[in-house]
Design an enzyme around this catalytic site. Structure first.
Site, PDB file in Angstrom:
ATOM      1  N   GLU A  79      40.839 -40.428  27.981  1.00 53.25           N
ATOM      2  CA  GLU A  79      41.133 -41.804  28.383  1.00 53.25           C
ATOM      3  C   GLU A  79      42.349 -41.888  29.308  1.00 53.25           C
ATOM      4  O   GLU A  79      43.432 -41.425  28.952  1.00 53.25           O
ATOM      5  CB  GLU A  79      41.371 -42.680  27.145  1.00 53.25           C
ATOM      6  CG  GLU A  79      41.596 -44.144  27.497  1.00 53.25           C
ATOM      7  CD  GLU A  79      41.624 -45.040  26.278  1.00 53.25           C
ATOM      8  OE1 GLU A  79      42.187 -46.139  26.380  1.00 53.25           O
ATOM      9  OE2 GLU A  79      41.087 -44.633  25.226  1.00 53.25           O
ATOM     10  N   LYS A 259      43.625 -48.919  17.087  1.00 47.76           N
ATOM     11  CA  LYS A 259      42.964 -48.022  18.033  1.00 47.76           C
ATOM     12  C   LYS A 259      43.985 -47.493  19.030  1.00 47.76           C
ATOM     13  O   LYS A 259      43.963 -46.314  19.404  1.00 47.76           O
ATOM     14  CB  LYS A 259      41.840 -48.764  18.748  1.00 47.76           C
ATOM     15  CG  LYS A 259      40.929 -47.857  19.603  1.00 47.76           C
ATOM     16  CD  LYS A 259      41.409 -47.705  21.025  1.00 47.76           C
ATOM     17  CE  LYS A 259      40.454 -46.832  21.826  1.00 47.76           C
ATOM     18  NZ  LYS A 259      40.937 -46.589  23.211  1.00 47.76           N
ATOM     19  N   ASP A 275      41.294 -31.809  12.368  1.00 51.11           N
ATOM     20  CA  ASP A 275      40.093 -32.635  12.255  1.00 51.11           C
ATOM     21  C   ASP A 275      40.458 -34.095  12.491  1.00 51.11           C
ATOM     22  O   ASP A 275      40.927 -34.786  11.591  1.00 51.11           O
ATOM     23  CB  ASP A 275      39.486 -32.446  10.863  1.00 51.11           C
ATOM     24  CG  ASP A 275      38.172 -33.186  10.680  1.00 51.11           C
ATOM     25  OD1 ASP A 275      37.824 -34.018  11.544  1.00 51.11           O
ATOM     26  OD2 ASP A 275      37.504 -32.951   9.655  1.00 51.11           O
ATOM     27  N   HIS A 372      46.542 -49.943  33.322  1.00 49.51           N
ATOM     28  CA  HIS A 372      45.389 -49.050  33.282  1.00 49.51           C
ATOM     29  C   HIS A 372      44.725 -48.888  34.653  1.00 49.51           C
ATOM     30  O   HIS A 372      44.086 -47.881  34.908  1.00 49.51           O
ATOM     31  CB  HIS A 372      44.318 -49.621  32.328  1.00 49.51           C
ATOM     32  CG  HIS A 372      44.548 -49.286  30.895  1.00 49.51           C
ATOM     33  ND1 HIS A 372      43.940 -48.223  30.281  1.00 49.51           N
ATOM     34  CD2 HIS A 372      45.305 -49.876  29.958  1.00 49.51           C
ATOM     35  CE1 HIS A 372      44.314 -48.174  29.013  1.00 49.51           C
ATOM     36  NE2 HIS A 372      45.136 -49.171  28.791  1.00 49.51           N
TER      37      HIS A 372
END
Length: 423
Positions: A79, A259, A275, A372
């Site tokens: 991302e 998130k 993991d 972004h």
């Protein structure tokens, strides 16, 4: 679907040929599979039916000052803006003195579920009488862990339903994440329960809700370090606190708030060979521990400072599993200069808070899209066919034209090349 029977028994070359013929892949597609297969023996070791390697980029986040020690932090993510935002948040916090991070005991919880229970209260009493014996059985199933100072710490029971009873066993796994050793120990205890109590075991498995393996971090930022886009630092701090409050009150916001935190955490977890699915599941369960899903981090005002806090389960390992067999993981440990799982936990939780600060700072001062956009357009023009030399020019032209779609990117690229060719 074509017959792929016993695909796992075929050699790598046979698997590629089999897929190519059955799925009618082009020469270019076949070559992509072959070119991406960088380490066939490692791939075959790690997963089943291996055909190729699917790569994510790795970058370095800078400016991390944690417990008065400076760190480089490798991050694996696809991302745009995650690594840049991480470094930005860390830089602000470093100027304010850095993070203060700590960890709890490193205990993992293993569960044994007993079913078809006729008298739950009576069964619990019987299990309690056997507790010492059951803990010994667990430790004997993995004696090397006990020798290293780890092993079982306690056993607790409770009733899930009239016919279901659960045993939770806490195990100190030392420097490993410990899934395989825990499951081996649980199966030994389950066998003893079946033999002694004649009780039916439904399943024996570790829990990824690692409430006995917590990491936390805090930071304290003076107002003057938060000034941005004409906003006074005090105003920015107040807005961040309000945004943090919304994540405690509204589940829709909390999911996106968390998130953003996990953008950074997952990236470091992946870079360290751990993991990330286990860390994600535990984090989100912890966010809902009080009956409502809430933001994992909190921000508040204290005097003339913005104070941030983040606490969450982080049962990562420093040895074992894929950590020991993937060469890049060892290199990343060296880049971080870490010597233990606890130190890795402290880095990861601090990255989560830095990531959160950067996201909230952008949201309350300029909106998240502006930060972004350039990185997103960079990916877009590359997808349109731009080469590295054309990339920056094309991004600027996309911004000037206020275009955000692939068709516009291709047209702008075509026009640019025509003009460049014609001088």
């Amino acid at each position: 679907m074509q017959n792929y029977g016993k695909f796992y028994q075929k050699s790598w070359e046979e698997r590629i040929n089999h897929i190519s013929q059955n799925e009618k892949l082009t020469k270019e597609q076949i070559q992509i599979l072959k070119n991406s297969a960088h380490n066939k023996s490692l791939g075959d070791t790690m997963i089943e039916n291996y055909i190729t390697d699917y790569s994510y980029p790795e970058g370095i986040a800078f400016h991390y000052l944690i417990n008065n020690k400076r760190y480089l932090v490798p991050m694996v993510t696809e991302e745009p803006s995650v690594v840049a935002a991480s470094s930005h948040g860390a830089a602000i916090i470093a100027k304010a003195g850095g993070f203060l991070a700590k960890t709890s005991e490193r205990l993992m919880i293993g569960q044994i579920i007993l079913e078809s229970v006729e008298d739950s209260a009576k069964l619990i009493i019987e299990i309690q009488k056997l507790t010492k014996d059951l803990l010994v059985v667990a430790d004997q199933a993995h004696p090397s862990l006990k020798k290293r100072g780890g092993g079982t710490r306690w056993l607790k029971t409770h009733i899930l339903a009239e016919d279901l009873v659960v045993l939770n066993i806490a195990i100190d796994v030392q420097e490993a994440m410990g899934a395989n050793m825990i499951n081996t120990m649980l199966e030994a205890v389950a066998a003893r329960l079946e033999a002694v109590l004649r009780q039916q075991v439904l399943m024996s498995i570790l829990s990824n809700y690692a409430t006995e393996c917590l990491a936390s971090t805090t930071c304290k930022i003076p107002y003057e370090l938060l000034s941005k886009n004409g906003f006074a630092g005090e105003i920015i701090a107040q807005k961040i606190v309000q945004a943090s409050r919304v994540a405690q009150l509204d589940t829709y916001r909390a999911a996106t708030h968390n998130k953003g935190i996990m953008n950074g955490i997952d990236a470091v977890v992946m870079a360290s060979g751990n993991d990330w699915r286990a860390i994600e599941s535990g984090a989100h369960a912890y966010a809902a521990r009080n009956g409502q899903y809430k933001g994992l981090s909190t921000w508040k005002i204290s005097g003339d400072y913005l104070v941030g806090e983040l606490e969450m389960p982080l049962p990562v390992g420093f040895i074992g599993g894929s950590i020991g067999i993937v060469p890049l993981v060892s290199l990343n440990q060296k880049l971080m200069k870490i010597t233990s799982a606890r130190e890795l936990e402290q880095i990861i939780v601090s990255v989560g808070l830095a990531q959160n600060l950067a996201a909230l700072l952008a949201l309350v001062s300029e909106g998240i899209q502006k930060g972004h956009m350039r990185l997103q357009l960079k990916s877009l023009v590359i997808a349109a066919g731009a080469n590295v030399a054309e990339e920056a020019v094309l991004v600027d032209k996309m911004l000037q034209a206020d275009k955000r779609d692939i068709a516009s990117a291709k047209k702008i690229l075509t026009d640019y090349r025509k003009k460049d060719k014609n001088g």
